[in-house]
Design an enzyme around this catalytic site. Structure first.
Site, PDB file in Angstrom:
ATOM      1  N   ARG A 236      -4.931  13.326  -1.179  1.00 38.12           N
ATOM      2  CA  ARG A 236      -4.463  12.632  -2.282  1.00 38.12           C
ATOM      3  C   ARG A 236      -3.872  13.928  -3.105  1.00 38.12           C
ATOM      4  NH1 ARG A 236      -7.562   7.244  -4.558  1.00 38.12           N
ATOM      5  NH2 ARG A 236      -6.386   6.050  -3.539  1.00 38.12           N
TER       6      ARG A 236
ATOM      7  N   GLY B 145      -5.871  -0.177  -2.778  1.00 39.39           N
ATOM      8  CA  GLY B 145      -5.335  -1.499  -3.294  1.00 39.39           C
ATOM      9  C   GLY B 145      -3.961  -1.596  -3.689  1.00 39.39           C
TER      10      GLY B 145
ATOM     11  N   GLY C  26      -6.046   3.128   2.855  1.00 41.67           N
ATOM     12  CA  GLY C  26      -7.562   2.596   2.933  1.00 41.67           C
ATOM     13  C   GLY C  26      -8.328   3.353   4.397  1.00 41.67           C
TER      14      GLY C  26
ATOM     15  N   LYS D  94     -12.041  -9.368   5.179  1.00 41.39           N
ATOM     16  CA  LYS D  94     -11.722 -10.628   4.708  1.00 41.39           C
ATOM     17  C   LYS D  94     -10.292 -10.963   4.644  1.00 41.39           C
ATOM     18  CE  LYS D  94     -15.180  -9.954   0.936  1.00 41.39           C
ATOM     19  NZ  LYS D  94     -15.253  -9.729  -0.518  1.00 41.39           N
TER      20      LYS D  94
HETATM   21  C1  3PG Z   1      -8.272   3.892  -5.768  1.00 37.56           C
HETATM   22  O1  3PG Z   1      -8.785   4.936  -5.495  1.00 37.56           O
HETATM   23  O2  3PG Z   1      -8.277   2.835  -5.345  1.00 37.56           O
HETATM   24  C2  3PG Z   1      -7.256   4.304  -6.860  1.00 37.56           C
HETATM   25  O3  3PG Z   1      -7.441   5.611  -7.329  1.00 37.56           O
HETATM   26  C3  3PG Z   1      -7.562   3.316  -8.318  1.00 37.56           C
HETATM   27  O4  3PG Z   1      -9.002   3.473  -8.639  1.00 37.56           O
HETATM   28  P1  3PG Z   1      -9.582   2.083  -9.168  1.00 37.56           P
HETATM   29  O5  3PG Z   1      -9.801   1.305  -7.807  1.00 37.56           O
HETATM   30  O6  3PG Z   1     -11.008   2.480  -9.492  1.00 37.56           O
HETATM   31  O7  3PG Z   1      -8.888   1.594 -10.251  1.00 37.56           O
HETATM   32 MG    MG Z   2      -9.449   0.927  -5.604  1.00 31.58          MG
END
Ligand code: 3PG
Ligand code: MG
Length: 418
Positions: A40, A398, A375, A206
């Site tokens: 990142r 997310g 992810g 899921k």
């Molecule tokens: C992540 O790693 O999913 C993002 O940086 C957002 O973090 P968070 O899910 O704690 O809001």
């Molecule tokens: Mg997150």
């Protein structure tokens, strides 16, 4: 993209407040917090270099972990500032505050090309509450707002949404960084008009996490390949036995409507025909969350449609892996989100690795465009050292999922239109 970007604005000698997603995995080693994966950070370097070249004064703002509005020393961004400096090959200062007089006067003392990283914005409860007063204080630090934090753009927080609104009211520009622009291009435009066949691989635990994505992709994809634990909910929907596999019985109707929609639209929708299974046996130990730790014993291939009562599906089987591989090799556009099995355990990583290999081969040999939706699939590709051989890997977890669902991300909505 309809949003203003850093390429469109004049930043010379102006203070640029740039939101980045430096929420990187960290680990304590000998009393120090060490960064395990700096992807990142690396992905923000092009925007940083551009802003430095164009003479901006750069104030970086980020969150780390979930400190819940309190100062939490293990979640300080100080080690991250050192890492950014090392990777950029230029000094990056660190301030142990996020807002206030000291930060303002520091920002006013900066010269063109200077970079400073502020302390974790989530040390203030007002951040996650998207507090308007706090957002004003953030806006006080700069003349221009840039958002390069695609990974946090699904959060309507002060540093992603509120501050942009505060800037707007002051007549300040709110521009996307180069990473943000790339993410939106690959996960958005490129998938809106994909070269065909368009093959989607979906895995993970899921159905409920992915149902909106499945529904939306059923309108665009030619083929959808299902793996991971969510496959067992589809098996259950087809009336098959799934033994002790992870499953969401209350999502069977959702799985059925996806299967129905696939039929109606002529989308090839595949679920595993064979699986690697193992027998979960309690070890008598509890994990950090107080849940029993299971040992997965007697791993073997199950070629039957039904999974035996004492066993759990842990990966797709070799025949399924071969079928998925063939489908991926025919693709001109590939979207992959989610592993095929418990890939963290080498015994159950083969399905994920075969898919990863096929995605790379399709990209390198057939000229397919491959887009990895963040992810665990990114983790799996990096683990296999194949991360640089796909077209694009998202830095969002997310955020990429919500974006693929078609939701307008608050951090994107808040940016200036072109
Ligand atoms: C992540 O790693 O999913 C993002 O940086 C957002 O973090 P968070 O899910 O704690 O809001
Ligand atoms: Mg997150």
């Amino acid at each position: 993209m309809g949003k203003l970007t850093v390429n469109d604005i004049d930043v010379r000698d102006r203070r640029v407040l740039m939101r980045v997603d430096y929420n990187v995995p960290m680990e304590e080693k000998d009393g120090q917090m060490v960064i395990n994966d700096a992807t990142r950070i690396k992905e923000t370097l092009p925007t940083l270099r551009l802003l430095v070249k164009n003479g901006a004064k750069i104030i970086l703002m980020a969150h780390l972990g979930r400190p819940d509005g309190k100062k939490e020393p293990t979640m300080s961004l100080r080690p991250v500032a050192a890492k950014v400096a090392e990777m950029l090959g230029a000094p990056v200062a660190f301030l142990d505050e996020t807002i206030g007089e000291r930060v303002i006067s520091y920002s006013k003392s900066m010269k063109a090309g200077d970079i400073v990283l502020l302390e974790n914005v989530r040390f203030h409860a007002e951040e996650e509450a998207n507090d308007a007063g706090f957002a004003e204080k953030l806006a006080d630090l700069a003349d221009i707002y840039v958002n390069d934090a695609f990974g946090a753009a699904h959060r309507a927080h002060a540093s992603t949404a509120g501050v942009a609104e505060a800037m707007r009211k002051r007549g300040g520009q709110r521009a996307a960084g180069l990473l943000m622009e790339r993410e939106l291009r690959f996960l958005g435009d490129e998938l809106d008009k994909p070269a065909r066949p368009f093959v989607v691989i979906l895995g993970g635990a899921k159905v409920s996490d992915k149902i909106k994505v499945i529904d939306r992709l059923l309108e665009k994809a030619d083929t959808i390949l299902i793996g991971g634990a969510m496959a067992y909910t589809f098996k259950l929907a087809l009336g098959l036995q799934i033994g002790k596999s992870l499953v969401e019985p209350d999502k069977v109707d959702v799985a059925n409507s996806a299967l129905e929609k696939a039929k109606q639209r002529g989308v090839t929708f595949l679920i595993p025909t064979d699986n690697i299974i193992a027998d979960p046996v309690a070890t008598g130990k509890l994990n950090k969350k107080g849940r029993p730790v299971m040992d997965l014993q007697n791993p073997r291939t199950n070629t039957e449609p039904n999974i035996p009562p004492q066993s759990e599906g842990v990966d797709i089987g070799p025949a399924t892996a071969q079928t998925y591989r063939d489908a991926v090799l025919k693709a001109k556009t590939i979207l992959w989100n989610g592993p095929m099995g418990i890939f963290e355990d080498p015994r159950f990583a083969e399905g994920t690795n075969v898919v990863a290999g096929a995605v790379v081969e399709a990209t390198q040999k057939n000229g397919a465009k491959s887009i990895i939706g963040g992810g665990d699939s990114v983790k799996a590709l990096n683990k296999a050292k194949l991360g640089d051989q796909v077209t694009f890997m998202s830095t969002g977890g997310g955020a990429s999922l919500e974006f693929l669902e078609g939701i307008e991300l608050p951090g994107v909505a808040a940016l200036s239109d072109k």
